[in-house]
Design a protein around this motif. Structure first.
Motif, PDB file in Angstrom:
ATOM      1  N   PRO A   6     -18.583  10.432  96.900  1.00 33.35           N
ATOM      2  CA  PRO A   6     -18.236   9.458  95.721  1.00 33.35           C
ATOM      3  C   PRO A   6     -16.878   9.673  95.072  1.00 33.35           C
ATOM      4  CG  PRO A   6     -19.837  11.418  94.946  1.00 33.35           C
ATOM      5  CD  PRO A   6     -19.226  11.790  96.363  1.00 33.35           C
ATOM      6  N   HIS A   7     -16.186  10.391  95.603  1.00 29.74           N
ATOM      7  CA  HIS A   7     -14.515  10.749  95.309  1.00 29.74           C
ATOM      8  C   HIS A   7     -13.628  10.771  96.547  1.00 29.74           C
ATOM      9  CE1 HIS A   7     -11.830  12.138  92.270  1.00 29.74           C
ATOM     10  NE2 HIS A   7     -10.896  11.744  92.947  1.00 29.74           N
ATOM     11  N   ILE A   8     -12.981  10.111  97.151  1.00 27.59           N
ATOM     12  CA  ILE A   8     -12.167  10.212  98.313  1.00 27.59           C
ATOM     13  C   ILE A   8     -11.203   9.062  98.369  1.00 27.59           C
ATOM     14  CG2 ILE A   8     -13.767   9.127  99.852  1.00 27.59           C
ATOM     15  CD1 ILE A   8     -12.861  11.338 102.246  1.00 27.59           C
ATOM     16  N   HIS A   9      -9.923   9.408  98.651  1.00 26.65           N
ATOM     17  CA  HIS A   9      -8.626   8.693  98.478  1.00 26.65           C
ATOM     18  C   HIS A   9      -8.519   8.140 100.069  1.00 26.65           C
ATOM     19  CE1 HIS A   9      -8.223   9.118  94.407  1.00 26.65           C
ATOM     20  NE2 HIS A   9      -8.450  10.718  94.807  1.00 26.65           N
ATOM     21  N   MET A  10      -9.376   7.104 100.512  1.00 27.10           N
ATOM     22  CA  MET A  10      -9.246   6.701 101.909  1.00 27.10           C
ATOM     23  C   MET A  10      -7.945   6.059 102.327  1.00 27.10           C
ATOM     24  SD  MET A  10     -11.972   7.978 103.152  1.00 27.10           S
ATOM     25  CE  MET A  10     -11.398   7.420 104.600  1.00 27.10           C
ATOM     26  N   ALA A  33      -9.110   4.863  91.754  1.00 27.18           N
ATOM     27  CA  ALA A  33      -7.658   4.888  91.720  1.00 27.18           C
ATOM     28  C   ALA A  33      -6.908   5.919  91.082  1.00 27.18           C
ATOM     29  CB  ALA A  33      -7.303   3.608  90.738  1.00 27.18           C
ATOM     30  N   PHE A  34      -5.797   6.405  91.712  1.00 26.35           N
ATOM     31  CA  PHE A  34      -5.046   7.566  91.382  1.00 26.35           C
ATOM     32  C   PHE A  34      -3.664   7.620  91.656  1.00 26.35           C
ATOM     33  CE2 PHE A  34      -4.612  12.497  91.432  1.00 26.35           C
ATOM     34  CZ  PHE A  34      -4.870  12.580  90.040  1.00 26.35           C
ATOM     35  N   TRP A  35      -2.778   8.590  91.187  1.00 23.36           N
ATOM     36  CA  TRP A  35      -1.326   8.356  91.597  1.00 23.36           C
ATOM     37  C   TRP A  35      -1.435   8.867  93.228  1.00 23.36           C
ATOM     38  CZ3 TRP A  35       2.929  12.285  91.671  1.00 23.36           C
ATOM     39  CH2 TRP A  35       2.381  13.567  91.873  1.00 23.36           C
ATOM     40  N   GLY A 105     -11.830   4.398  86.200  1.00 24.73           N
ATOM     41  CA  GLY A 105     -11.345   5.923  86.483  1.00 24.73           C
ATOM     42  C   GLY A 105     -10.356   5.746  87.505  1.00 24.73           C
ATOM     43  N   GLU A 106      -9.847   6.889  88.095  1.00 21.48           N
ATOM     44  CA  GLU A 106     -10.218   8.272  87.508  1.00 21.48           C
ATOM     45  C   GLU A 106      -9.309   8.478  86.091  1.00 21.48           C
ATOM     46  OE1 GLU A 106      -9.340  11.842  89.945  1.00 21.48           O
ATOM     47  OE2 GLU A 106      -8.932  10.275  91.520  1.00 21.48           O
ATOM     48  N   ILE A 107      -9.839   8.473  85.182  1.00 28.67           N
ATOM     49  CA  ILE A 107      -8.759   8.719  83.899  1.00 28.67           C
ATOM     50  C   ILE A 107      -9.083  10.065  83.222  1.00 28.67           C
ATOM     51  CG2 ILE A 107      -9.025   6.123  83.557  1.00 28.67           C
ATOM     52  CD1 ILE A 107     -10.993   6.745  81.381  1.00 28.67           C
ATOM     53  N   SER A 215     -15.351  15.316  98.034  1.00 28.97           N
ATOM     54  CA  SER A 215     -14.208  15.888  98.537  1.00 28.97           C
ATOM     55  C   SER A 215     -13.032  15.547  97.975  1.00 28.97           C
ATOM     56  CB  SER A 215     -14.069  15.245  99.856  1.00 28.97           C
ATOM     57  OG  SER A 215     -13.518  13.888 100.042  1.00 28.97           O
ATOM     58  N   SER A 216     -12.653  14.325  97.254  1.00 29.24           N
ATOM     59  CA  SER A 216     -11.224  14.049  96.668  1.00 29.24           C
ATOM     60  C   SER A 216     -10.354  14.340  97.746  1.00 29.24           C
ATOM     61  CB  SER A 216     -11.174  14.955  95.636  1.00 29.24           C
ATOM     62  OG  SER A 216     -12.106  14.819  94.345  1.00 29.24           O
ATOM     63  N   ALA A 217     -10.747  14.047  98.849  1.00 31.20           N
ATOM     64  CA  ALA A 217      -9.585  13.923 100.010  1.00 31.20           C
ATOM     65  C   ALA A 217      -8.565  12.966  99.939  1.00 31.20           C
ATOM     66  CB  ALA A 217     -10.039  13.899 101.497  1.00 31.20           C
TER      67      ALA A 217
END
Ligand SMILES: [Zn+2]
Length: 303
Positions: A6-10, A33-35, A105-107, A215-217
């Protein structure tokens, strides 16, 4: 066993990652969505990034048999550019209502500046308005202070903790996050945030209620297989399959399903992979590559 990451930057990952994840049992991913490692200079860059998250990346995942969802928001680092942040705030309502968007998110906080707090509050209010769950990024520096401060702000606005996933927890923050009623996520990220041996100990100590593994990969040194690997480690440590399923699947499903966009039947009755499919005229294949084309029910046939 089926897993949700539930958290990965594909957008930063390869097709080989998608194939390995699917082979390891990952059925669905959420991409917050992130930087992206360097600050964006124009609002148009955010617009195209959000469009990719709800568009091509969602399509690309489907071409490897994985369901892709995302969260949309202005990240804490880039909240410090006020002119740009205001422009991004204006486009958020449009993207928050797109198909496959399961939260804002993610905020949260990065350096814990006044501008970060301003845009955190504005986005929390927006989440209430559009009735979406919230994904919180907690800071890597002064984590405990930043995590507690974030929860104070959420409670100050009267938002119910069960609507909020707080991520990047560690031994220092998890008890308070759980005690205050939030979903408590752990990012298994090599050598920085949380190793998976530590998370096994945390689950032994605190149990599985409202605990989520991800993973936040991303584009950094990270591991797209962190969720299935942690599941195997938990198994070896004698944690039951039911408990493993709760932290690697069920809790993420429960946390994000209030969006109305995160439905188990999406991946339980998948459309067969057909890499001849096009997205705005493009496929995942380049000249001469032969497409993978699965047929419905083929998994039952033994040749
Ligand atoms: Zn992230």
């Amino acid at each position: 066993m089926a897993f949700i990451d539930p958290h990965i930057h594909m957008v930063s990952r390869t097709t080989a990652d998608y194939e390995a994840m699917a082979a390891a049992g990952v059925v669905a991913v959420i991409e917050p969505a992130f930087w992206q490692g360097q600050p964006r200079t124009t609002a148009g860059s955010f617009q195209d990034y959000f469009a990719t998250l709800v568009g091509f990346e969602r399509f690309r995942a489907s071409q490897f048999g994985i369901r892709h969802y995302c969260t949309i928001g202005l990240n804490s680092k880039e909240a410090n550019n006020e002119r740009l942040a205001d422009e991004v705030m204006e486009m958020l309502p449009l993207y928050l209502t797109k198909e496959g968007v399961v939260a804002i998110g993610e905020i949260g906080f990065d350096d814990q500046t006044a501008l970060e707090e301003k845009y955190l509050r504005l986005q929390l209010e927006l989440a209430v308005e559009v009735d979406l769950p919230i994904l919180i990024h907690t800071p890597h520096r002064n984590k405990k202070r930043g995590t507690y401060r974030t929860m104070d702000i959420i409670e100050d606005l009267g938002i119910a903790p069960h609507r909020v996933v707080i991520d990047h927890n560690n031994e220092e923050t998890c008890k308070e996050v759980l005690d205050r009623g939030y979903w408590c996520a752990f990012t298994i990220y090599p050598r920085t945030k949380m190793g998976n041996e530590r998370v096994v100990e945390i689950i032994r100590q605190y149990g599985t209620e409202r605990v989520i593994i991800d993973s936040s990969a991303d584009w950094g040194v990270s591991d797209a297989l962190a969720v299935p690997k942690t599941a195997r480690l938990m198994e070896q440590a004698g944690i039951t399959n039911d408990q493993i399923e709760i932290v690697t699947y069920q809790n993420a499903l429960a946390a994000y399903s209030p969006s109305g966009q995160f439905r188990e039947e999406d991946w339980l009755n998948p459309t067969p992979v057909d890499q001849r499919t096009l997205f705005q005229g493009n496929s995942v294949l380049r000249g001469g590559q032969s497409p993978r084309v699965d047929e419905a029910g083929e998994e039952l046939i033994i040749r």
